[in-house]
Design an enzyme around this catalytic site. Sequence first.
Site, mmCIF file in Angstrom:
data_model
loop_
_atom_site.group_PDB
_atom_site.id
_atom_site.type_symbol
_atom_site.label_atom_id
_atom_site.label_comp_id
_atom_site.label_asym_id
_atom_site.label_seq_id
_atom_site.Cartn_x
_atom_site.Cartn_y
_atom_site.Cartn_z
ATOM 1 N N ASN A 6 38.288 47.755 52.263
ATOM 2 C CA ASN A 6 37.090 46.929 52.082
ATOM 3 C C ASN A 6 37.115 45.834 53.153
ATOM 4 O O ASN A 6 37.875 44.880 53.042
ATOM 5 C CB ASN A 6 37.110 46.321 50.673
ATOM 6 C CG ASN A 6 35.963 45.351 50.451
ATOM 7 O OD1 ASN A 6 35.018 45.298 51.249
ATOM 8 N ND2 ASN A 6 36.021 44.581 49.376
ATOM 9 N N TRP A 7 36.279 46.012 54.160
ATOM 10 C CA TRP A 7 36.262 45.043 55.274
ATOM 11 C C TRP A 7 35.468 43.781 54.944
ATOM 12 O O TRP A 7 35.433 42.851 55.743
ATOM 13 C CB TRP A 7 35.691 45.703 56.541
ATOM 14 C CG TRP A 7 36.717 46.463 57.327
ATOM 15 C CD1 TRP A 7 37.973 46.796 56.914
ATOM 16 C CD2 TRP A 7 36.588 46.971 58.663
ATOM 17 N NE1 TRP A 7 38.632 47.483 57.913
ATOM 18 C CE2 TRP A 7 37.798 47.601 58.994
ATOM 19 C CE3 TRP A 7 35.555 46.963 59.608
ATOM 20 C CZ2 TRP A 7 38.017 48.217 60.228
ATOM 21 C CZ3 TRP A 7 35.765 47.577 60.834
ATOM 22 C CH2 TRP A 7 36.990 48.190 61.139
ATOM 23 N N LYS A 8 34.797 43.775 53.805
ATOM 24 C CA LYS A 8 33.950 42.627 53.433
ATOM 25 C C LYS A 8 33.026 42.239 54.598
ATOM 26 O O LYS A 8 32.636 43.101 55.373
ATOM 27 C CB LYS A 8 34.826 41.450 53.002
ATOM 28 C CG LYS A 8 35.919 41.858 52.013
ATOM 29 C CD LYS A 8 36.555 40.685 51.365
ATOM 30 C CE LYS A 8 37.716 41.177 50.523
ATOM 31 N NZ LYS A 8 38.039 40.283 49.440
ATOM 32 N N HIS A 95 31.854 44.598 42.687
ATOM 33 C CA HIS A 95 32.951 43.780 43.225
ATOM 34 C C HIS A 95 32.854 42.362 42.662
ATOM 35 O O HIS A 95 31.756 41.825 42.509
ATOM 36 C CB HIS A 95 32.895 43.761 44.755
ATOM 37 C CG HIS A 95 34.159 43.216 45.352
ATOM 38 N ND1 HIS A 95 34.425 41.871 45.380
ATOM 39 C CD2 HIS A 95 35.238 43.835 45.898
ATOM 40 C CE1 HIS A 95 35.623 41.689 45.944
ATOM 41 N NE2 HIS A 95 36.134 42.870 46.260
ATOM 42 N N GLU A 97 33.282 39.565 43.907
ATOM 43 C CA GLU A 97 32.578 38.580 44.745
ATOM 44 C C GLU A 97 31.068 38.665 44.499
ATOM 45 O O GLU A 97 30.361 37.663 44.604
ATOM 46 C CB GLU A 97 32.935 38.815 46.224
ATOM 47 C CG GLU A 97 34.337 38.311 46.539
ATOM 48 C CD GLU A 97 35.040 39.001 47.693
ATOM 49 O OE1 GLU A 97 34.388 39.742 48.452
ATOM 50 O OE2 GLU A 97 36.258 38.800 47.825
ATOM 51 N N GLU A 164 40.614 45.366 39.706
ATOM 52 C CA GLU A 164 40.906 44.263 40.617
ATOM 53 C C GLU A 164 40.878 42.938 39.845
ATOM 54 O O GLU A 164 39.793 42.357 39.649
ATOM 55 C CB GLU A 164 39.850 44.194 41.726
ATOM 56 C CG GLU A 164 39.791 45.419 42.602
ATOM 57 C CD GLU A 164 39.242 45.074 43.989
ATOM 58 O OE1 GLU A 164 39.950 45.315 44.958
ATOM 59 O OE2 GLU A 164 38.121 44.540 44.082
ATOM 60 N N GLY A 170 42.750 38.222 47.364
ATOM 61 C CA GLY A 170 42.903 37.272 48.469
ATOM 62 C C GLY A 170 43.869 36.124 48.218
ATOM 63 O O GLY A 170 43.917 35.174 48.992
ATOM 64 N N SER A 201 45.243 41.815 46.843
ATOM 65 C CA SER A 201 46.408 41.382 47.633
ATOM 66 C C SER A 201 47.430 42.489 47.904
ATOM 67 O O SER A 201 48.629 42.209 48.009
ATOM 68 C CB SER A 201 47.103 40.192 46.960
ATOM 69 O OG SER A 201 46.249 39.072 46.987
ATOM 70 N N GLY A 222 41.684 44.881 50.761
ATOM 71 C CA GLY A 222 40.782 43.991 51.491
ATOM 72 C C GLY A 222 41.410 43.525 52.789
ATOM 73 O O GLY A 222 41.476 44.252 53.777
ATOM 74 N N GLY A 223 41.931 42.292 52.787
ATOM 75 C CA GLY A 223 42.466 41.658 53.990
ATOM 76 C C GLY A 223 43.342 42.559 54.853
ATOM 77 O O GLY A 223 43.115 42.682 56.061
#
Length: 240
Positions: A6-8, A95, A97, A164, A170, A201, A222-223
């Site tokens: 997930n590159w957001k 998600h 967010e 999640e 994150g 994470s 993600g990150g």
Amino acid sequence: MYFIANWKMFGGLNSLNSLHKVIKFFKTFKKNRFAKIIYCPPSTLIRPMTKKLKLTSIEVGAQNCHEQESYGAFTGSINPSMLKSVGAKYVIIGHSENRAAGETNKIINLKIKTALKSNLSIIFCIGETLNEKRKKITKKILTKQIQLGLSKIRDKKKIIIAYEPVWSIGTGLIPKSNELSEIINFIKKKNRNSKILYGGSVNSKNISELKSINNIDGFLIGGASQDPKKFIDIIKKTYN
Ligand code: PEP
């Protein structure tokens, strides 16, 4: 095992150059038949990314969609068939967010139904906040998110559930192994036909602990997925 990146809201056209390392690695990776890589970049990159990955087994997904099937006056939105037309095969829905920005279980349910009609597979995100975890109502929250999010959806084969925990995204924090194992089994029991992923994470250090949890069908990352070296390391260590 699924490895979903997930590159957001990160990445421009030059970020696609980072895919070369992953493509090269995956082509010769001995366990590649056991792994499914899916990239979910910002919508602006879906088409060029699909072209770049054309001759590979790596697939592309979107990060969200609108709930309406047809075109409409919804500034800034994209419907599932538009995503499909540029090469997306998956879409992340629910998600945290987006939930935090006001997306309700009801809207999530509509989005999933519309995306399924467009023949997209769904990466359906659920998870409790830190406050809900402290109140020990995680299972209650997850049950509600699943019941409402998947309401009146009979065929769940195209639905991948990503657990999640919001407090884990994150932050560098992950659940304790025994707690995660219990939650994954809890979700699995109620959704036997769906793959169950963990997200929050995930990195090349904690993957050894995470991969040993029973019934996990993969990871939403993600990150760490934006750095090809870290992403490759996660995949390699999953099969060590
Ligand atoms: C995510 O946002 O889906 C996610 C898993 O993020 P991170 O890996 O950065 O915690």
